[in-house]
Design an enzyme around this catalytic site. Structure first.
Site, mmCIF file in Angstrom:
data_model
loop_
_atom_site.group_PDB
_atom_site.id
_atom_site.type_symbol
_atom_site.label_atom_id
_atom_site.label_comp_id
_atom_site.label_asym_id
_atom_site.label_seq_id
_atom_site.Cartn_x
_atom_site.Cartn_y
_atom_site.Cartn_z
ATOM 1 N N CYS A 108 0.844 -1.189 0.000
ATOM 2 C CA CYS A 108 0.000 0.000 0.000
ATOM 3 C C CYS A 108 0.886 1.249 0.000
ATOM 4 O O CYS A 108 2.061 1.187 0.373
ATOM 5 C CB CYS A 108 -0.915 -0.010 1.228
ATOM 6 S SG CYS A 108 -1.933 1.470 1.395
ATOM 7 N N THR A 110 0.706 3.517 2.082
ATOM 8 C CA THR A 110 1.099 3.721 3.482
ATOM 9 C C THR A 110 2.402 3.005 3.783
ATOM 10 O O THR A 110 3.268 3.529 4.508
ATOM 11 C CB THR A 110 -0.008 3.210 4.414
ATOM 12 O OG1 THR A 110 -1.213 3.930 4.151
ATOM 13 C CG2 THR A 110 0.381 3.389 5.871
ATOM 14 N N HIS A 113 5.202 5.042 2.540
ATOM 15 C CA HIS A 113 5.478 6.163 3.447
ATOM 16 C C HIS A 113 6.328 5.695 4.630
ATOM 17 O O HIS A 113 7.259 6.390 5.056
ATOM 18 C CB HIS A 113 4.170 6.759 3.975
ATOM 19 C CG HIS A 113 3.332 7.397 2.911
ATOM 20 N ND1 HIS A 113 3.870 8.064 1.842
ATOM 21 C CD2 HIS A 113 1.982 7.468 2.760
ATOM 22 C CE1 HIS A 113 2.904 8.524 1.070
ATOM 23 N NE2 HIS A 113 1.752 8.173 1.602
ATOM 24 N N HIS A 133 -0.612 -4.210 5.785
ATOM 25 C CA HIS A 133 -2.020 -4.360 6.164
ATOM 26 C C HIS A 133 -2.907 -4.835 5.014
ATOM 27 O O HIS A 133 -4.115 -4.891 5.148
ATOM 28 C CB HIS A 133 -2.562 -3.033 6.714
ATOM 29 C CG HIS A 133 -2.464 -1.902 5.750
ATOM 30 N ND1 HIS A 133 -1.338 -1.123 5.646
ATOM 31 C CD2 HIS A 133 -3.334 -1.429 4.844
ATOM 32 C CE1 HIS A 133 -1.520 -0.199 4.720
ATOM 33 N NE2 HIS A 133 -2.726 -0.367 4.206
ATOM 34 N N CYS A 163 -12.624 -0.234 19.370
ATOM 35 C CA CYS A 163 -12.814 -0.657 20.763
ATOM 36 C C CYS A 163 -14.072 -1.498 20.951
ATOM 37 O O CYS A 163 -14.112 -2.391 21.794
ATOM 38 C CB CYS A 163 -12.848 0.568 21.675
ATOM 39 S SG CYS A 163 -14.349 1.573 21.537
ATOM 40 N N CYS A 166 -17.403 2.216 22.551
ATOM 41 C CA CYS A 166 -17.744 3.637 22.531
ATOM 42 C C CYS A 166 -19.101 3.828 21.859
ATOM 43 O O CYS A 166 -19.649 2.908 21.253
ATOM 44 C CB CYS A 166 -16.664 4.441 21.813
ATOM 45 S SG CYS A 166 -16.539 4.123 20.044
ATOM 46 N N CYS A 177 -14.661 5.389 15.473
ATOM 47 C CA CYS A 177 -14.156 5.077 16.815
ATOM 48 C C CYS A 177 -12.880 5.869 17.097
ATOM 49 O O CYS A 177 -11.933 5.865 16.301
ATOM 50 C CB CYS A 177 -13.877 3.582 16.930
ATOM 51 S SG CYS A 177 -13.133 3.087 18.509
#
Length: 365
Positions: A108, A110, A113, A133, A163, A166, A177
């Protein structure tokens, strides 16, 4: 206080103000604290067991591991460019977790980066960190409370761990979230032999989907979330940018009932892929007047309202960061605009256009 159970060491989350030295260093420090070691002994143990400590300004997550085991992984070991192929302990699973044996991964932006270690990565990534990922694999182990999955199933996973407690999570808005943790960003990722993931984030794969395609389901999820943010039935859609996500968004828009899907880019190869995926028209906007080219496409497709001079959603919102009174928009690197008056949707999935302030909007076509 660690809990030892069948060779598995689990740890509670440590105070964020407590200095940590990587994942391995953190575990060693905590082990020495439990045993009553001095600070000097703890530092010495870290150096002996795992080499010179690497100070990270971002406390890494506490990931349960199986001590005495080993697997290959690509790890961001230093706060500088590059990645390191090294051995790390296999992850331990909890009662609601699944252990996935990775078959294939995808790279990816990301990950690039993180490899390049740009400003975003410096602010975000704790070290050491197993990255990656986008992946697919098979279920190797399951926690005692996992249902609906089976050992040996081909799966992939949603990379955002939330989580679950929430108000947004309880309302079904898990993407909002505040405690979201990213796989391969904030917790160990998929560029390894094994990955631990909560079962709620695991998705079964059809046998008709090859590993090559299944490995970048994360990108397909981005395209799906963007394209389905609004009802597309009977709408005319403009997608600016025929990258992988833009091309997949074109296929999704067509599948859910859009009337016309127009894709713009400056790369003919990518535009041809967009046509194969269902785009009505692929337009190369490099060279010449892009506005005039779009007018010709509108005339060719008999689009009498969309991109009109009276209310032009695509014209006003062509650049990320702009906004017009006639539309609602969502800006998260890829943005969808829906005009309440013209019926034209504009999905921007490219970095070709730089952000501009509202008082410098693109003029209507």
């Amino acid at each position: 206080m660690p809990i030892l159970r069948s060779g598995v060491m689990r740890f509670a989350r440590l105070p964020t103000r407590m200095p940590l030295v990587g994942i391995h260093g953190s575990l060693t420090s905590l082990r020495c604290q439990v045993r009553g070691c001095s600070a000097e002994a703890s530092a010495q143990a870290e150096k002996q067991d795992f080499g010179a400590p690497l100070l990270s300004p971002i406390p890494p997550p506490i990931q349960p591991v199986l001590w005495g085991t080993s697997m290959k992984a690509l790890v961001k070991t230093e706060r500088s460019g590059g990645l390191t192929l090294t051995d790390v302990p296999k992850p331990a699973i909890g009662p609601n977790d699944v252990l996935i044996e990775i078959s294939k991964t995808a790279i990816c932006g990301t990950d690039v980066h993180i490899y390049d270690w740009n400003d975003w990565a410096k602010r975000t990534i704790p070290t050491p960190m197993v990255v990656g990922h986008e992946y697919c694999g098979t279920i190797k182990e399951m926690g005692s409370e996992v249902t609906g999955l089976e050992i040996g199933q081909r799966v992939t996973g949603e990379g955002h761990i939330t989580c679950g407690f929430c108000r947004n999570c309880r309302a079904g808005r898990r993407h909002l979230c505040r405690e979201t943790v990213g796989v391969g960003v904030n917790r160990p990722g998929a560029f390894a032999e094994y990955l631990c993931l909560p079962s709620i984030n695991v998705f079964k794969l059809s046998d008709n989907v090859s590993d090559d395609i299944a490995s970048f389901m994360d990108a397909l999820g981005n395209a799906t979330h963007t394209a389905l943010s609004f009802n597309l039935v009977g709408e005319d859609v403009l997608i600016t940018g025929a990258g992988p996500i833009g091309v997949m968004a074109a296929a999704i828009c067509r599948h859910v009932g859009a009337r016309h899907v127009v894709v713009t880019d400056i790369n003919d190869y990518r535009l041809n892929l967009a046509v194969k995926c269902g785009a009505t028209k692929a337009l190369n906007v490099s060279g010449g007047d892009a506005t005039e080219k779009l007018r010709k496409v509108m005339k060719e497709l008999n689009m009498t309202e969309a991109l009109s001079s009276r209310e032009s959603t695509a014209g006003r919102c062509l650049k990320p960061g702009t906004k017009c009174k006639a539309c609602w928009w969502v800006d998260f690197k890829r943005r969808l605009c829906l005009s309440s008056r013209t019926g034209m949707m504009s999905i921007s999935l490219t970095r070709a256009f730089q952000p501009c302030s509202p008082d410098k909007r693109v003029k209507s076509f």
